[in-house]
Write a protein that holds these residues in place. Structure first.
Motif, mmCIF file in Angstrom:
data_model
loop_
_atom_site.group_PDB
_atom_site.id
_atom_site.type_symbol
_atom_site.label_atom_id
_atom_site.label_comp_id
_atom_site.label_asym_id
_atom_site.label_seq_id
_atom_site.Cartn_x
_atom_site.Cartn_y
_atom_site.Cartn_z
ATOM 1 N N ASP A 104 83.409 5.351 -18.247
ATOM 2 C CA ASP A 104 84.151 4.609 -17.143
ATOM 3 C C ASP A 104 83.017 3.471 -16.625
ATOM 4 O OD1 ASP A 104 86.147 6.413 -17.300
ATOM 5 O OD2 ASP A 104 85.612 7.499 -15.666
ATOM 6 N N ASP A 105 81.588 3.644 -16.413
ATOM 7 C CA ASP A 105 80.718 2.645 -15.947
ATOM 8 C C ASP A 105 80.769 1.535 -16.973
ATOM 9 O OD1 ASP A 105 80.154 4.415 -13.727
ATOM 10 O OD2 ASP A 105 78.323 5.158 -14.539
ATOM 11 N N LEU A 106 80.667 1.905 -18.231
ATOM 12 C CA LEU A 106 80.361 0.902 -19.245
ATOM 13 C C LEU A 106 81.761 0.186 -19.464
ATOM 14 C CD1 LEU A 106 78.418 2.961 -22.063
ATOM 15 C CD2 LEU A 106 77.614 0.729 -20.854
ATOM 16 N N THR A 107 82.916 0.783 -19.294
ATOM 17 C CA THR A 107 84.068 0.040 -19.312
ATOM 18 C C THR A 107 84.263 -0.913 -18.071
ATOM 19 O OG1 THR A 107 85.144 1.940 -20.232
ATOM 20 C CG2 THR A 107 86.660 0.198 -19.330
ATOM 21 N N GLN A 108 83.742 -0.511 -17.048
ATOM 22 C CA GLN A 108 83.748 -1.483 -15.850
ATOM 23 C C GLN A 108 82.831 -2.618 -16.010
ATOM 24 O OE1 GLN A 108 85.510 -1.282 -12.929
ATOM 25 N NE2 GLN A 108 84.861 -3.166 -12.786
ATOM 26 N N GLN A 109 81.801 -2.556 -16.828
ATOM 27 C CA GLN A 109 80.870 -3.284 -17.022
ATOM 28 C C GLN A 109 81.335 -4.433 -18.105
ATOM 29 O OE1 GLN A 109 76.981 -2.278 -18.041
ATOM 30 N NE2 GLN A 109 77.068 -0.340 -16.837
ATOM 31 N N HIS A 110 82.005 -3.938 -19.090
ATOM 32 C CA HIS A 110 82.571 -4.571 -20.146
ATOM 33 C C HIS A 110 83.905 -5.566 -19.491
ATOM 34 C CE1 HIS A 110 85.405 -5.508 -23.577
ATOM 35 N NE2 HIS A 110 84.252 -5.542 -24.231
ATOM 36 N N ASP A 111 84.531 -4.861 -18.474
ATOM 37 C CA ASP A 111 85.736 -5.720 -17.997
ATOM 38 C C ASP A 111 85.330 -6.643 -17.078
ATOM 39 O OD1 ASP A 111 87.477 -3.904 -19.224
ATOM 40 O OD2 ASP A 111 87.771 -2.769 -17.573
ATOM 41 N N THR A 112 84.226 -6.395 -16.298
ATOM 42 C CA THR A 112 83.438 -7.570 -15.562
ATOM 43 C C THR A 112 83.117 -8.674 -16.258
ATOM 44 O OG1 THR A 112 83.132 -5.829 -13.817
ATOM 45 C CG2 THR A 112 81.722 -8.084 -13.534
ATOM 46 N N ALA A 113 82.280 -8.146 -17.428
ATOM 47 C CA ALA A 113 81.835 -9.362 -18.020
ATOM 48 C C ALA A 113 82.831 -10.281 -18.876
ATOM 49 C CB ALA A 113 80.711 -8.732 -19.283
ATOM 50 N N GLN A 114 83.992 -9.438 -19.285
ATOM 51 C CA GLN A 114 85.078 -10.181 -19.684
ATOM 52 C C GLN A 114 85.788 -11.116 -18.760
ATOM 53 O OE1 GLN A 114 86.124 -10.063 -23.215
ATOM 54 N NE2 GLN A 114 87.192 -11.938 -22.562
#
Length: 344
Positions: free
Chosen positions: A119-129
């Motif tokens: 979940d944390d990495l997905t949030q980071q990825h979505d924010t970066a995207q």
């Protein structure tokens, strides 16, 4: 970095920001894959041990039971074990129940940790995207004037590089001037040493001694000046070589930026041209022309018994399309545009 115009600076800063964001996304991708694989592995383990626990309490919870169902059967088995222990000693079966419960508990804990990491990495990825999408929307204007400005900048930087290369080529590479001056000083010293040796043996020639001393002083001065010149040239060479490397890097960077601008300009132009081409080939103008041809062919056929004109149809093989909205389906496709029946 050497001076560049505002167009190059704006594009450089934008490209640097976009590339940095893309690198961040690229770095997150394998971490996401690993986190997803780890979550799936622990989830599979939780499914397996939950089914084993459910079997112990004679419940059927399916192949992939939900968390609530897993918790429920685990609770029932714990209660069952407590009641069993009050009346019986542990048996192989009860030990197996406890082992399955412990394994399920461990899988659930690991699953929760793995899910949190995912979940944390997905949030980071979505924010970066999202940040990359925002940066992409802030692209500097790709125009012919921008391209012209970058071409002028590249031409100037190339000219600077050529001047530096010419200056380096004109320098004395072997240090021959300093070496010759040093040899002259050594020869003058040798001549004076010989005269001093003669004097020590009683063969004094004061005129030659004075001339040798003057020649030595002159040769030393010349050698010292040659050394200073060599030091200055070495310093200049280091400076020019450093500047040449900076200029070469600037030219390469400007060409990268220039190519990026050209890609944006021509990609947009190609998309427009492909759209217009497909629209024209599928449009009324071309079909009307074919109908007009067919009409006159039919009239000629009617007026000349035994002669046949036609058929009026156009066969087209589309080129490779890259930016059209339907490019995958239309690229390299063969189209046939027949005429409507015309009777003259």
């Amino acid at each position: 970095m050497l001076n560049t115009n505002k167009t190059a600076t704006a594009w450089r800063e934008w490209l640097d920001a976009v590339n940095e964001q893309r690198d961040q996304l690229k770095a997150l991708s394998p971490q996401l894959s690993d986190a997803r694989e780890q979550r799936d592995r622990f989830q599979t383990g939780a499914y397996y041990y939950a089914r084993a626990v459910a079997g112990a309490v004679r419940k059927h919870i399916g192949e992939q039971p939900e968390k609530a169902d897993r918790v429920k059967v685990a609770g029932e088995l714990r209660q069952g074990i407590q009641h069993y222990r009050k009346k019986h000693h542990d048996t192989a079966e009860s030990v197996e129940w406890q082992r399955n419960l412990a394994s399920l508990d461990e899988c659930e804990k690991n699953l929760a940790d793995a899910q949190q990491r995912l979940d944390d990495l997905t949030q980071q990825h979505d924010t970066a995207q999202s940040e990359l999408d925002a940066l992409t929307a802030q692209q500097p204007k790709a125009s012919k004037s921008a391209l012209d400005a970058l071409d002028a900048e590249i031409e100037q930087a190339d000219s600077d590089r050529e001047r530096i290369e010419q200056a380096l080529a004109s320098m004395d590479n072997d240090g021959s001037a300093h070496r010759l001056a040093q040899e002259e000083a050594e020869q003058a010293q040798t001549r004076l040493d010989d005269l001093e040796a003669d004097a020590a043996l009683g063969n004094v020639n004061e005129g030659e001694q004075r001339a040798a001393q003057a020649a030595l002083a002159k040769a030393r001065t010349k050698a010292q000046k040659a050394q200073e010149d060599a030091n200055r040239q070495a310093s200049a060479r280091r400076g020019l070589e450093s500047r040449l490397a900076a200029t070469a890097a600037q030219v390469e960077e400007l060409r990268t930026i220039r190519n990026e601008v050209a890609i944006k300009i021509h990609a947009a132009a190609l998309a427009d041209a492909e759209t217009k081409l497909v629209a024209y080939l599928d449009g009324e103008e071309l079909r009307n022309l074919i109908v007009e041809v067919a009409k006159h062919q039919a009239a000629l056929t009617s007026a000349q018994p035994g002669h046949s004109y036609g058929p009026a149809r156009v066969e087209i093989k589309l080129p490779s399309l890259y930016y059209h909205a339907d490019h995958q389906r239309l690229s390299q496709q063969r189209l046939e545009i027949p005429s409507l029946p015309v009777y003259g």
